[in-house]
Design an enzyme around this catalytic site. Structure first.
Site, PDB file in Angstrom:
ATOM      1  N   TYR A   1       0.812  -1.209   0.000  1.00 30.76           N
ATOM      2  CA  TYR A   1       0.000   0.000   0.000  1.00 30.76           C
ATOM      3  C   TYR A   1       0.850   1.264   0.000  1.00 30.76           C
ATOM      4  O   TYR A   1       1.981   1.277   0.474  1.00 30.76           O
ATOM      5  CB  TYR A   1      -0.911   0.038   1.231  1.00 30.76           C
ATOM      6  CG  TYR A   1      -1.776  -1.176   1.417  1.00 30.76           C
ATOM      7  CD1 TYR A   1      -2.709  -1.566   0.461  1.00 30.76           C
ATOM      8  CD2 TYR A   1      -1.671  -1.941   2.578  1.00 30.76           C
ATOM      9  CE1 TYR A   1      -3.496  -2.684   0.639  1.00 30.76           C
ATOM     10  CE2 TYR A   1      -2.459  -3.060   2.771  1.00 30.76           C
ATOM     11  CZ  TYR A   1      -3.366  -3.436   1.803  1.00 30.76           C
ATOM     12  OH  TYR A   1      -4.141  -4.534   1.989  1.00 30.76           O
TER      13      TYR A   1
ATOM     14  N   ASP B   1      -8.707  16.330  -3.039  1.00 31.07           N
ATOM     15  CA  ASP B   1      -7.738  15.870  -2.051  1.00 31.07           C
ATOM     16  C   ASP B   1      -8.493  15.416  -0.800  1.00 31.07           C
ATOM     17  O   ASP B   1      -9.507  14.742  -0.897  1.00 31.07           O
ATOM     18  CB  ASP B   1      -6.727  16.988  -1.761  1.00 31.07           C
ATOM     19  CG  ASP B   1      -5.394  16.490  -1.236  1.00 31.07           C
ATOM     20  OD1 ASP B   1      -5.388  15.725  -0.261  1.00 31.07           O
ATOM     21  OD2 ASP B   1      -4.353  16.875  -1.784  1.00 31.07           O
TER      22      ASP B   1
END
Length: 324
Positions: free
Chosen positions: A134, A235
């Protein structure tokens, strides 16, 4: 041959601005934030705004790993420690008072999540960089003590990212959605049944309805209620107590606000954005118990400083279990 006039395009309105607003977004309620506190004279990639129970603010600087604290009400800025893990992208307060840092690692396959005391001591690896691929960008806790995190990998035509749930014992990681292009912000509704996710490199907002277990998507429950436009993309995000969603627009110097169904209802602009300043808006967060929103950005594109800005949202910030 006689000269004749040709149809000619002309700059009008904000067409010459660095980041012009779309016609349908001009019509929503719009306010301009005010400067709140300067974090640095340097252009730092600020991220991860999170208040503790004393209403002091923690935040991080991605590329240098610095963790800052802003003490309220004095607004004194203190550099408290440097992350031991590479490129921290968010800071969240656990109900036991520890800081959970989401770390991007090398932006390929070495991200991690670590927990520390507020001075950086007693580090514990929650998601290890050793046994994972990840690239962890952000997380949000649920009331059971588990959390959702975003995997910040891929790009527009190579959607490697996703969103995962980690059980309260931190032993099991369950995928929620996958195959998205850079999963970035994540927020959980007040009833913990709606998970919001921003997909930066595909400019999309995901609204995911969860079943009671918090790990299973309800039938037909994963939707995309909004497509963003422009450079760079959505974001980090947060909610207020009315379940409105506040999404920072990176590269655009603003925060877009959506109602609980994903319809845009307002926006907060950062001062100077029309001239190309303070465009790197990354994260909004409410001062607990108030409707005062704090937004971080920097002006590194113009050799400028790093600031926090403020405005008031539609409702008070969500008083999650972390502050009980």
């Amino acid at each position: 041959m006689a000269q004749r006039d040709l149809p000619t395009l002309k700059y009008e309105g904000d067409a010459t601005h660095a980041v012009p607003l779309l016609a349908h977004e001009k019509g929503i309620q719009t306010v301009t934030a005010e400067p709140w506190v300067k974090i640095s004279d340097e252009g730092l990639q600020l991220e991860g705004l999170c208040f503790d129970r004393e209403h002091n603010l923690f935040l991080c600087e991605v590329f240098g790993g610095k963790i800052f604290k802003v003490t309220l009400p004095e607004k004194e800025v203190e550099h408290v420690f440097i992350s031991e893990k590479e490129n921290p992208a968010s800071v969240k307060i656990h109900k036991d008072g520890r800081l959970f840092l989401s770390c991007l690692g090398d932006f390929k396959d070495s991200g991690s999540i670590v927990a520390t005391q507020t001075d950086g001591s007693a580090l514990e690896e929650i998601i290890s960089e050793i046994n994972t691929e990840y690239c962890v960008d952000d997380l949000v806790f649920d009331s059971k003590g588990g959390f959702y995190f975003t995997d910040f990998r891929g790009y527009s035509t190579n959607p490697l990212g996703g969103v995962y749930y980690v059980d309260p014992d931190y032993q099991t990681v369950t995928p929620i959605i996958q195959n998205i292009a850079v999963a970035n912000g994540v927020a959980l509704s007040t009833d913990e049944r709606i998970l919001w996710v921003t997909e930066t490199n595909a400019n999309r907002l995901h609204r995911i309805e969860l079943l009671e277990d918090g790990k299973t998507i309800a039938p037909f429950g994963a939707k995309i209620p909004y497509y963003f436009t422009g450079h760079e993309g959505p974001d980090s995000c947060c909610i207020d107590s009315d379940d409105n969603l506040y999404v920072a627009m990176y590269g655009q110097g603003r925060v877009l606000v959506f109602n609980k169904y994903g319809h845009p209802i307002g926006q907060i602009l950062l001062p100077g954005r029309e001239k190309g300043h303070m465009l790197r808006s990354t994260h909004p967060a409410f001062i607990p118990g108030t409707n005062q929103l704090i937004i971080c950005s920097n002006d590194m594109d113009n050799d400028g400083a790093s600031w926090l800005f403020t405005a008031r949202g539609f409702a008070k910030g969500h008083n999650s279990y972390q502050f009980h």
